[in-house]
Design an enzyme around this catalytic site. Structure first.
Site, mmCIF file in Angstrom:
data_model
loop_
_atom_site.group_PDB
_atom_site.id
_atom_site.type_symbol
_atom_site.label_atom_id
_atom_site.label_comp_id
_atom_site.label_asym_id
_atom_site.label_seq_id
_atom_site.Cartn_x
_atom_site.Cartn_y
_atom_site.Cartn_z
ATOM 1 N N GLU A 90 -15.410 -3.259 51.297
ATOM 2 C CA GLU A 90 -16.768 -2.713 50.504
ATOM 3 C C GLU A 90 -17.868 -2.335 51.503
ATOM 4 O OE1 GLU A 90 -19.225 -5.758 48.224
ATOM 5 O OE2 GLU A 90 -20.612 -4.450 47.777
ATOM 6 N N LYS A 133 -14.287 -0.642 47.237
ATOM 7 C CA LYS A 133 -15.574 -0.768 46.698
ATOM 8 C C LYS A 133 -16.601 -0.120 47.087
ATOM 9 C CE LYS A 133 -18.314 -4.549 44.780
ATOM 10 N NZ LYS A 133 -18.576 -5.919 44.096
HETATM 11 P P1 13P Z 1 -24.007 -5.359 42.408
HETATM 12 O O1 13P Z 1 -23.203 -4.637 41.568
HETATM 13 O O2 13P Z 1 -25.047 -6.138 41.665
HETATM 14 O O3 13P Z 1 -24.341 -4.370 43.260
HETATM 15 O O4 13P Z 1 -22.916 -6.420 43.011
HETATM 16 C C1 13P Z 1 -21.794 -6.305 43.526
HETATM 17 C C2 13P Z 1 -21.264 -6.659 44.728
HETATM 18 O O5 13P Z 1 -20.330 -7.574 44.693
HETATM 19 C C3 13P Z 1 -22.322 -6.530 45.933
HETATM 20 O O6 13P Z 1 -21.472 -6.980 46.937
#
Ligand code: 13P
Length: 348
Positions: free
Chosen positions: A184, A226
């Site tokens: 991510e 992500k």
């Molecule tokens: P949000 O969808 O609230 O951004 O959270 C997703 C997430 O796991 C952020 O690390």
């Protein structure tokens, strides 16, 4: 490492119609969420809230392929003594775990951060595997500086490199432990920057990320990406249309993400619930890409349920209804089948 097994899990995580529930808020973050509904954050109230979500049977079975848990939650039991991990598995949903230890200022790079948690990660991953986790999450954060700031603007090349390097190291360790890494790299959407600037930074970050993953021996068939969507900063006066966000996001992904990656599960990043659904739907309507595109939403899946719940057991059913509705709408969006009419007409 068993890459076939990793690939099977990754593919299951992005099953069309389903996506991930990010319920991995750290203790500090969930306190902030609970503050908005005047609910005290305790080990028990956090457990009650999450148990309520995991007991929303239809949402879990039909629209939640996996749940990202926090260290506390993966060890917790439901009120009746059932392990929360077993509750998730009973819906054929996969338990996952956030393994990063949050962000800290990056030395030498004012205004930038680095994600912590590599030390001891190999040992922690082995324990999480035993506790039932089959995928993990690590979040790198890139903040775009104010458009007027020329000297010292962020993110810098060094900041991007350090963060993507950590993601590569994390991903390699996960695969060694037979755990699918969710990688991510989040470009924050809080600033004044334009959609063009977000496009540019997201492209740089993803290019740097895939270079690191390659150099560190990560098998792309066994990861989930992500990313953020390509949006304008929340404080930017000019906001792009849903179609522009969808087109730019697909363009960046096509330019940077190899087709061997099985799936992409977006973060919502502070977008309004319905907009996050609309964006995902618009991308899936464009189609013509190799990966499955779905959600890994935290706030955009939980906000309406949280407001309905307000920490009261009496509101359990209303909260479950709200959660089901959002999960259902996002499930449709993951197939490009969401409509505004369905959004407004269907009961939760
Ligand atoms: P949000 O969808 O609230 O951004 O959270 C997703 C997430 O796991 C952020 O690390």
């Amino acid at each position: 490492m068993d890459i076939e097994a990793l690939n099977k899990i990754a593919v299951k995580m992005v099953t069309p119609g389903k996506g991930l529930l990010a319920a991995d808020e750290s203790t500090g973050t969930i306190k902030k969420r609970f503050d908005t509904i005047d609910t005290v954050s305790t080990e028990e109230s956090r457990r009650d809230w999450r148990e309520m979500l995991f007991r929303t049977d239809k949402a879990m079975k039909d629209h939640v392929s996996g749940v990202i848990l926090y260290d506390e939650t993966i060890r917790q039991n439901a009120k009746d003594g059932t392990k929360l991990v077993d509750l998730i598995k009973s819906h054929d949903s996969i338990p996952g775990i956030k393994v990063d230890m949050g962000i800290t200022p990056l030395a030498g790079r004012p205004g930038e951060t680095i994600t912590q948690g590599l030390d001891g990660l190999r040992e922690r991953l082995s324990e999480y595997y035993i506790l039932g986790a089959r995928f993990a999450k690590w979040r790198a954060v890139l903040e775009i500086s104010h458009p007027d700031q020329y000297v010292g603007s962020t993110p810098t090349r060094g900041g991007i490199k350090a963060n993507m390097h950590a993601l590569g190291r994390y991903a390699a360790l996960c695969q060694e432990a037979n755990i699918v890494p969710i990688v991510e790299p989040e470009v924050l959407m809080g600033g004044h920057h334009s959609v063009e600037r977000c496009h540019e930074v997201t492209e740089k970050a993803l290019n740097a990320l895939f270079t690191e993953l390659y150099e560190q021996g990560v098998k792309l068939e066994g990861i989930i990406l992500k990313p953020n969507m390509v949006v304008a900063g929340k404080k930017c006066a000019v906001q792009p249309s849903v179609q522009e966000v969808a087109e730019r996001t697909i363009k960046v992904l096509k330019d940077t993400v190899p087709s061997s990656v099985p799936g992409i599960a977006f973060l919502s990043g502070g977008q309004d619930n319905e907009i996050a659904t609309e964006h995902l739907d618009a991308m899936n309507r464009i189609g013509e890409f190799t990966w499955n595109l779905t959600y890994s939403y935290g706030r955009a899946l939980q906000q309406s349920a949280l407001s309905a719940w307000r920490g009261e057991e009496a509101n359990y059913a209303a909260a479950q209804k709200a959660f089901y509705h959002r999960a259902h709408m996002n499930g449709l969006a993951s197939k490009g089948e969401w409509t505004k009419a369905l959004e407004d007409s269907l009961e939760g």
